[in-house]
Design a protein around this motif. Structure first.
Motif, PDB file in Angstrom:
ATOM      1  N   ASP A 174       0.837  -1.194   0.000  1.00 61.75           N
ATOM      2  CA  ASP A 174       0.000   0.000   0.000  1.00 61.75           C
ATOM      3  C   ASP A 174       0.874   1.247   0.000  1.00 61.75           C
ATOM      4  OD1 ASP A 174      -2.375  -1.503   0.145  1.00 61.75           O
ATOM      5  OD2 ASP A 174      -2.144  -1.709   2.318  1.00 61.75           O
ATOM      6  N   VAL A 175       0.582   2.168  -0.914  1.00 60.79           N
ATOM      7  CA  VAL A 175       1.329   3.420  -1.010  1.00 60.79           C
ATOM      8  C   VAL A 175       0.347   4.581  -0.889  1.00 60.79           C
ATOM      9  CG1 VAL A 175       2.958   4.781  -2.362  1.00 60.79           C
ATOM     10  CG2 VAL A 175       2.945   2.292  -2.588  1.00 60.79           C
ATOM     11  N   ILE A 176       0.652   5.520   0.001  1.00 60.47           N
ATOM     12  CA  ILE A 176      -0.213   6.673   0.225  1.00 60.47           C
ATOM     13  C   ILE A 176       0.381   7.895  -0.471  1.00 60.47           C
ATOM     14  CG2 ILE A 176      -1.204   8.208   1.948  1.00 60.47           C
ATOM     15  CD1 ILE A 176      -1.115   5.884   3.924  1.00 60.47           C
ATOM     16  N   PHE A 177      -0.436   8.536  -1.296  1.00 63.03           N
ATOM     17  CA  PHE A 177      -0.034   9.762  -1.971  1.00 63.03           C
ATOM     18  C   PHE A 177      -0.867  10.911  -1.406  1.00 63.03           C
ATOM     19  CE2 PHE A 177       1.351   6.496  -4.830  1.00 63.03           C
ATOM     20  CZ  PHE A 177       2.484   7.014  -5.463  1.00 63.03           C
ATOM     21  N   PHE A 178      -0.228  11.797  -0.652  1.00 57.00           N
ATOM     22  CA  PHE A 178      -0.933  12.956  -0.119  1.00 57.00           C
ATOM     23  C   PHE A 178      -1.180  13.976  -1.235  1.00 57.00           C
ATOM     24  CE2 PHE A 178       0.878  11.313   3.938  1.00 57.00           C
ATOM     25  CZ  PHE A 178      -0.337  11.087   4.563  1.00 57.00           C
ATOM     26  N   PRO A 179      -2.104  14.931  -1.022  1.00 56.26           N
ATOM     27  CA  PRO A 179      -2.584  15.789  -2.106  1.00 56.26           C
ATOM     28  C   PRO A 179      -1.515  16.421  -2.989  1.00 56.26           C
ATOM     29  CG  PRO A 179      -3.937  16.126  -0.180  1.00 56.26           C
ATOM     30  CD  PRO A 179      -2.832  15.201   0.239  1.00 56.26           C
ATOM     31  N   ASP A 180      -0.494  17.036  -2.394  1.00 60.23           N
ATOM     32  CA  ASP A 180       0.511  17.732  -3.200  1.00 60.23           C
ATOM     33  C   ASP A 180       1.232  16.768  -4.133  1.00 60.23           C
ATOM     34  OD1 ASP A 180      -0.162  20.096  -2.036  1.00 60.23           O
ATOM     35  OD2 ASP A 180       1.511  20.148  -0.618  1.00 60.23           O
ATOM     36  N   THR A 181       1.603  15.602  -3.597  1.00 60.99           N
ATOM     37  CA  THR A 181       2.307  14.608  -4.408  1.00 60.99           C
ATOM     38  C   THR A 181       1.379  14.008  -5.455  1.00 60.99           C
ATOM     39  OG1 THR A 181       3.626  14.058  -2.455  1.00 60.99           O
ATOM     40  CG2 THR A 181       3.741  12.530  -4.308  1.00 60.99           C
ATOM     41  N   TYR A 182       0.157  13.690  -5.042  1.00 62.56           N
ATOM     42  CA  TYR A 182      -0.789  13.044  -5.959  1.00 62.56           C
ATOM     43  C   TYR A 182      -1.148  13.957  -7.125  1.00 62.56           C
ATOM     44  CZ  TYR A 182      -4.826  10.387  -7.602  1.00 62.56           C
ATOM     45  OH  TYR A 182      -5.707   9.675  -8.373  1.00 62.56           O
ATOM     46  N   LYS A 183      -1.333  15.235  -6.845  1.00 61.17           N
ATOM     47  CA  LYS A 183      -1.684  16.185  -7.890  1.00 61.17           C
ATOM     48  C   LYS A 183      -0.582  16.258  -8.944  1.00 61.17           C
ATOM     49  CE  LYS A 183      -3.067  21.023  -8.538  1.00 61.17           C
ATOM     50  NZ  LYS A 183      -3.316  22.324  -7.850  1.00 61.17           N
ATOM     51  N   LYS A 184       0.656  16.143  -8.491  1.00 59.08           N
ATOM     52  CA  LYS A 184       1.799  16.288  -9.393  1.00 59.08           C
ATOM     53  C   LYS A 184       1.972  15.092 -10.317  1.00 59.08           C
ATOM     54  CE  LYS A 184       5.865  15.990  -7.530  1.00 59.08           C
ATOM     55  NZ  LYS A 184       7.085  16.276  -6.740  1.00 59.08           N
TER      56      LYS A 184
END
Length: 441
Positions: A313-323
């Motif tokens: 499982d990998v979590i992408f927080f908003p700033d990273t995910y948006k990029k």
């Protein structure tokens, strides 16, 4: 509850006997931990016997053992992926389902393992029983027409047939999957019409020509199909994944195996042995994405990353995910950098960046590290390091990390023990020291 009642008595008794309170507390905690899994001698002996029997079967009947293991975990996708990889490491081939060989669950045919028919999406127990019964009564199926003429078409509909074709279950008939997909609807309609005619005791003109006016069962031989090329490997694998849930005859990452070993510092298995907050780099394909809104109404994502050994499982927080969301929603393998979030029940990766694996820098490392548990730090390790350094001398500094339960000691191996960084060193270190003991940083 009983242990908790005994705690004050133990600590009071330790104090009376001159044992320091801190030491007594530590001893009690160790006893409490052991009490959670400690067994009496009879129980331990029974486990030892089962362990011996299991090891014997795996050593002497490896194909049968792994087929049984796969069947026992048939509903656990992550473990199936892991055990398919183990089979490959053992030199055991795992093949997709086959109408002429497969049974309900995993089975053994010669030196390989065959997926069971129950693994195929849309193929229920009624269809499985119909296939096996027809095969046992009249022999193997020689073509799609033969199959449709001999199985119960009340249980084998178009949806079932499409699933069987796309996962490779008809490969043994000699036809390409793409060929069969172009003709299967017409074939099943003709077979259904013949069945209706037979039930209503009507004999069509075509039946008279083919069967000399007799209503006896007669298998249908191969009919010519359009001579077209097969789907490319990418499409074949995609259908296997869609209808089996697994990549069986190949994997999208296999062509990247050499690169993965050079740019990553872990995989879905090795992260389970690493520490909280430890930096990690992984490679895999995106097997699933679940987007959620944060309190600030921003989108973050929980991503299931699949590699050759399993999933994590990998979590992408908003700033990273948006990029990098575009990369994650594509089909190409990805390279993820982040750090570990280790909890009692699971390990997650907090992503800090991601890119396409094909674009990941091939050799971004500056040093060589050997992760050694204190329990393993004997003379054999030193001899192995000396051997590796003699064969792979270079310009990169090297370090030993002696890891205890709560303490890690880093030791620089010196100016005379510098290594090269190469695929050859990685492969040899994995073989001698164990997979993942040596990493590049």
């Amino acid at each position: 509850a009983k242990m908790e009642k005994e705690r004050p008595k133990f600590l009071d008794g330790a104090k009376r006997n001159g044992i320091p309170e801190q030491k007594a507390q530590k001893i009690w905690e160790q006893m409490e931990t052991f009490a959670e899994y400690g067994f009496n001698k009879s129980h331990s002996t029974a486990y030892a016997m089962v362990t011996y029997q299991t090891a014997y079967l795996k050593a002497h009947y490896p194909v049968e053992f792994m087929a049984a293991l796969l069947t026992s975990e048939k509903d656990n996708r992550e473990k199936i992926i892991k055990y398919i990889h183990v089979c490959k490491e053992m030199g055991i081939t795992v093949l997709p389902p086959d109408i002429n060989e497969s049974f309900r669950d995993f089975s053994v045919t010669g030196d390989y393992i065959r997926f069971g028919l129950a693994a195929i999406k849309n193929v229920g127990i009624g269809a499985i029983e119909a296939i096996i019964s027809a095969r046992e009564n009249c022999g193997i199926f020689r073509s799609l027409e033969d199959f449709c003429s001999r199985t119960d078409l009340k249980k084998i509909n178009k949806r079932v047939l499409e699933s069987l074709i796309k996962c490779g279950a008809f490969d043994s008939t000699g036809y390409k999957r793409r060929q069969l997909m172009m003709e299967y609807e017409d074939i099943i309609e003709i077979s259904q019409k013949r069945l209706r005619d037979k039930v209503s005791r009507q004999v069509s003109f075509f039946d008279e020509l083919e069967e000399g006016g007799k209503s006896e069962n007669k298998t249908i031989s191969k009919a010519p199909l359009p001579d077209i090329s097969e789907w490319d490997n990418k499409e074949l694998l995609a259908y296997e994944k869609e209808f089996l849930g697994f990549y069986v005859t190949g994997h999208p990452l296999e062509g990247y195996a050499s690169k993965i070993s050079m740019v990553t510092t872990g995989d879905s298995v090795s992260i389970l042995e690493k520490r909280d907050k430890e930096q990690i780099s992984l490679a895999g394909i995106v097997a699933g994405i679940r987007e959620v809104f944060t309190k600030k109404k921003e989108v973050m994502a929980y991503v299931t990353l699949e590699d050759l050994k399993g999933t994590c499982d990998v979590i992408f927080f908003p700033d990273t995910y948006k990029k990098i969301s575009g990369i994650l929603h594509g089909e190409a393998p990805v390279f993820v950098k982040g750090f570990l979030d280790v909890a009692e029940e699971n390990v997650k990766v907090i992503a800090e960046d991601a890119t396409l694996l094909s674009e990941a820098e091939y050799n971004p490392f500056s040093s060589v590290h050997f992760m050694i548990k204190n329990t393993d730090s004997d003379g054999g390790i030193i001899d192995a390091l000396f051997y590796l350094n003699e064969r792979h001398k270079g310009t990169y500094n090297s370090y030993i990390h002696l890891i205890d339960t709560s303490i890690e000691t880093t030791i620089y191996l010196g100016d005379n023990a510098k290594f090269s960084i190469s695929q050859e060193l990685k492969s040899e270190a994995d073989r001698i020291l164990g997979e993942g003991v040596m990493i590049f940083m």
